[in-house]
Scaffold this motif. Structure first.
Motif, PDB file in Angstrom:
ATOM      1  N   LEU A   1       0.740  -1.276   0.043  1.00 41.09           N
ATOM      2  CA  LEU A   1       0.179  -0.070  -0.196  1.00 41.09           C
ATOM      3  C   LEU A   1       0.687   1.157   0.097  1.00 41.09           C
ATOM      4  N   ASN A   2       0.914   1.979  -0.898  1.00 39.73           N
ATOM      5  CA  ASN A   2       1.456   3.348  -1.052  1.00 39.73           C
ATOM      6  C   ASN A   2       0.875   4.603  -0.337  1.00 39.73           C
ATOM      7  N   MET A   3       1.593   5.184   0.504  1.00 42.83           N
ATOM      8  CA  MET A   3       1.030   6.359   1.218  1.00 42.83           C
ATOM      9  C   MET A   3       1.927   7.328   0.942  1.00 42.83           C
TER      10      MET A   3
ATOM     11  N   ILE B   1       1.199  -5.100   3.822  1.00 42.80           N
ATOM     12  CA  ILE B   1      -0.090  -5.445   4.716  1.00 42.80           C
ATOM     13  C   ILE B   1      -0.549  -6.784   4.348  1.00 42.80           C
ATOM     14  N   ASP B   2      -0.770  -7.553   5.627  1.00 39.68           N
ATOM     15  CA  ASP B   2      -1.180  -8.552   5.624  1.00 39.68           C
ATOM     16  C   ASP B   2      -2.529  -8.860   6.219  1.00 39.68           C
TER      17      ASP B   2
ATOM     18  N   VAL C   1       7.215  -1.633   6.530  1.00 41.61           N
ATOM     19  CA  VAL C   1       7.062  -0.233   6.102  1.00 41.61           C
ATOM     20  C   VAL C   1       8.165   0.117   5.627  1.00 41.61           C
ATOM     21  N   ARG C   2       8.365   0.730   4.383  1.00 46.52           N
ATOM     22  CA  ARG C   2       9.649   1.354   3.945  1.00 46.52           C
ATOM     23  C   ARG C   2       9.363   2.889   3.678  1.00 46.52           C
ATOM     24  N   PRO C   3      10.099   3.453   4.325  1.00 47.12           N
ATOM     25  CA  PRO C   3       9.999   5.209   4.176  1.00 47.12           C
ATOM     26  C   PRO C   3      10.665   5.542   2.877  1.00 47.12           C
ATOM     27  N   HIS C   4      10.283   6.380   2.283  1.00 46.72           N
ATOM     28  CA  HIS C   4      10.898   7.199   1.039  1.00 46.72           C
ATOM     29  C   HIS C   4      10.945   8.537   1.289  1.00 46.72           C
ATOM     30  N   ILE C   5      12.239   9.068   1.571  1.00 48.62           N
ATOM     31  CA  ILE C   5      12.200  10.598   1.636  1.00 48.62           C
ATOM     32  C   ILE C   5      12.999  11.115   0.489  1.00 48.62           C
TER      33      ILE C   5
ATOM     34  N   MET D   1       7.683   0.462  15.355  1.00 47.32           N
ATOM     35  CA  MET D   1       6.565   0.981  15.978  1.00 47.32           C
ATOM     36  C   MET D   1       5.436   0.278  15.184  1.00 47.32           C
ATOM     37  N   MET D   2       5.412   0.314  13.949  1.00 46.12           N
ATOM     38  CA  MET D   2       4.400  -0.061  12.768  1.00 46.12           C
ATOM     39  C   MET D   2       4.236  -1.483  12.818  1.00 46.12           C
ATOM     40  N   ASP D   3       5.050  -2.324  13.240  1.00 47.25           N
ATOM     41  CA  ASP D   3       5.060  -3.942  12.917  1.00 47.25           C
ATOM     42  C   ASP D   3       3.829  -4.404  13.732  1.00 47.25           C
ATOM     43  N   GLY D   4       3.020  -4.911  12.672  1.00 47.28           N
ATOM     44  CA  GLY D   4       1.950  -5.684  13.653  1.00 47.28           C
ATOM     45  C   GLY D   4       0.852  -4.831  13.861  1.00 47.28           C
TER      46      GLY D   4
END
Lengths: 377, 180
Positions: free
Chosen positions: A21-23, A40-41, A48-52, A352-355
């Motif tokens: 999912l792209n955010m 996402i499961d 999560v992979r941040p792109h800066i 933090m985002m895991d799960g």
């Protein structure tokens, strides 16, 4: 990434591929141009992979082509909600390099303005974070209060945001005559305003449901990810540069370092809220102690530090900001390296985002309180 | 539940107070005394010329290189009306590039440039943001009028004062010579 690191969803073992999912980069909850790709499961985030880099302006490189006085204008624009704190850390790095010290009055002025800037920055966080998790009202209250600080800054520095007020060795000019009264009145109003926001938001059931137990990061993880500032203190680690390595006049001020308990989103919010009270307390103390005198160290107006390097760090509203400055003896810095707290705090995002639920992704990102001007520089 | 009601009570209290919002284009809030708007050049009434001598220090120190200036010999210096040997001929500020940092004011040694209160200078023309000498002096005129501006170093920069001082120094030197 070893030890306690949560496994990323890189290798599908059973032939099942996670949904991506792209955010962002244009998403109202990212407070700027930040993009993250969530794996996402079902309803859970597993990676999560941040792109800066969408707001990259090359500030560090630009600094090499500007004289020391001009670089301060670039630092205003790094973390554009706490401009004075940024100016301070560059000015301090250059002062260390040149071996000058700002006069006492200038240090007090800087401290007062920085603490008020911290309150303004935290108020912005509280308002927009409440907006992120669905509370529409608090932002009206916090922006109204923040406006008081902005007006005071305009009165003192001449600009609401890009002040260019701190100088290497002091401040640009002395504060206006009614400074003390105005600060007192602002502090009084701010305290009421923060209390009001506190009543409105902190123990609201809906708000608690959205933030309690969400985005938990343990103290050990927070330390190993290199989190600083409220994100670290939310996990219960009482590390504050103002206490650990006092600069300016912080060693003469009495203040507590609020820490959270569980390291969840609510704790990070709560720490910032308490810091507002502490900052107001500090402002009042500093105002009491402020002596008369010079506001600028005597010496040449054009800074030309000797060859060498210096590192200065300070407690920004977002964490521990550091500036590494290398001089080659000319009037322009040879290298300016910034350690931006927002950027380093993003490291903790993955854990933090895991799960977490997809719906909480916004709440978790918001609780980090990143400013993209600083992340991308 | 209780906290929700408490929140409602807080918002209810503000329902009956006056709004704090100012509706911008219709209503303008006053700027603060130190407000830094666009830079403007100042006019020396005593010699009927700008203070600016075109020394280029602001052009060099500007972090965004938004200024350009040219100077020429001051004809009024030859006729003895002014103490400025050189005077500004053209001066242009690209207001789109200006970041309102006030460094030009800091470095100016001639009291020639100030940050005015102007901040609403949008225009329909494509070159509207390029302020030339005439516009800059106009802005400066408005600024000096509203603030009762005084030169920080009149002995050096205000023509009448500087000329009088020079004349006094000359007569003093002359007297000393006469005595000797």
């Amino acid at each position: 990434m070893e030890g306690t690191a949560a496994p990323m969803s890189a290798e599908p073992q059973t032939g099942v591929v996670d949904m991506m999912l792209n955010m962002g980069p244009q998403h109202p909850a990212t407070h700027g141009v930040f993009r993250m790709v969530l794996s996402i499961d079902g309803e859970r985030v597993v990676g999560v992979r941040p792109h800066i880099g969408y707001l990259h302006r090359g500030s560090e490189k630009l600094s090499e082509h500007e004289s020391y006085g001009q670089v301060i204008t670039l630092f205003d624009r790094l973390d554009y909600v706490s401009n004075l704190n940024n100016e301070l850390v560059f000015a301090r790095a250059a002062e260390e390099l040149m071996g000058v010290e700002a006069p006492e009055r200038a240090q007090y002025i800087r401290t007062i303005l920085c603490e008020l800037n911290r309150v303004a920055s935290h108020l912005l966080f509280i308002g927009t974070y409440a907006l992120d998790v669905g509370a529409m009202t608090p932002v009206m209250y916090t922006f109204r209060e923040r406006e008081r600080v902005q007006n005071l800054f305009e009165h003192v520095t001449g600009a609401r945001m890009m002040h260019n007020y701190f100088r290497i060795g002091g401040v640009k000019e002395d504060v206006p005559g009614d400074f003390a009264e105005r600060v007192r009145s602002v502090v009084r109003h701010l305290r009421e305003g923060v209390e009001e926001t506190d009543r409105l938001l902190t123990f609201n059931e809906v708000y608690l449901a959205r933030t309690r137990g969400v985005g938990v990061i343990s103290a050990a993880d927070a330390v190993s990810c290199g989190l600083t500032g409220p994100c670290l203190r939310g996990s219960g680690v009482a590390y504050d540069v103002r206490k650990a390595y006092p600069y300016e006049v912080y060693d003469r001020l009495e203040f507590d370092v609020p820490v959270g308990e569980f390291g969840d989103c609510w704790d990070r919010y709560w720490v910032r809220l308490q810091e507002c009270y502490e900052s107001l307390r500090m402002t009042e103390q500093a105002l009491e102690q402020m002596p008369d005198g010079l506001v600028m160290a005597p010496g040449r107006r054009i800074a030309r530090p000797p060859k060498g390097e210096a590192y200065a760090h300070a407690e920004n509203p977002r964490g521990d900001i550091g500036v590494f400055l290398v001089s080659d003896g000319t009037d322009k810095p040879y290298r300016v390296k910034v350690r931006p707290p927002s950027f380093c705090n993003l490291v903790g995002l993955e854990r933090m985002m895991d799960g977490a639920y997809v719906a909480d992704a916004v709440a978790i990102l918001g609780s980090l309180d990143i400013v993209l001007g600083e992340v991308d520089r | 539940m209780i906290s929700g009601l408490l929140g409602l009570l807080t918002t209810l209290r503000w329902l009956f107070r006056k709004p704090v919002t100012a509706h911008y284009p219709k209503q303008h809030l006053p700027v603060q005394e130190r407000y830094m708007g666009f830079p403007a050049l100042l006019w020396d009434d005593t010699a009927a010329e700008p203070f600016c001598t075109g020394c280029m220090v602001c052009v060099r120190e500007c972090p965004t290189q938004c200024m350009s200036a040219q100077m020429h010999d001051n004809p009024k210096f030859a006729s003895g009306e002014s103490h400025r040997r050189k005077i500004i001929q053209t001066f242009e500020i690209n207001l789109n590039r200006c970041i309102l940092c006030g460094i030009c004011v800091d470095v100016c040694a001639f009291d020639a440039i100030e940050m005015s209160y102007e901040h609403e200078l949008s225009s329909f023309s494509r070159t509207g943001a390029r302020a030339d000498l005439g516009l800059l002096l106009e802005l400066g005129g408005r600024y000096t009028e509203t603030t009762q501006w005084q030169a920080t170093n009149p002995e050096k920069n205000v023509a009448s004062v500087a000329l009088a001082k020079r004349a006094a120094a000359k007569t003093q030197a002359g007297e000393a010579e006469g005595k000797a």
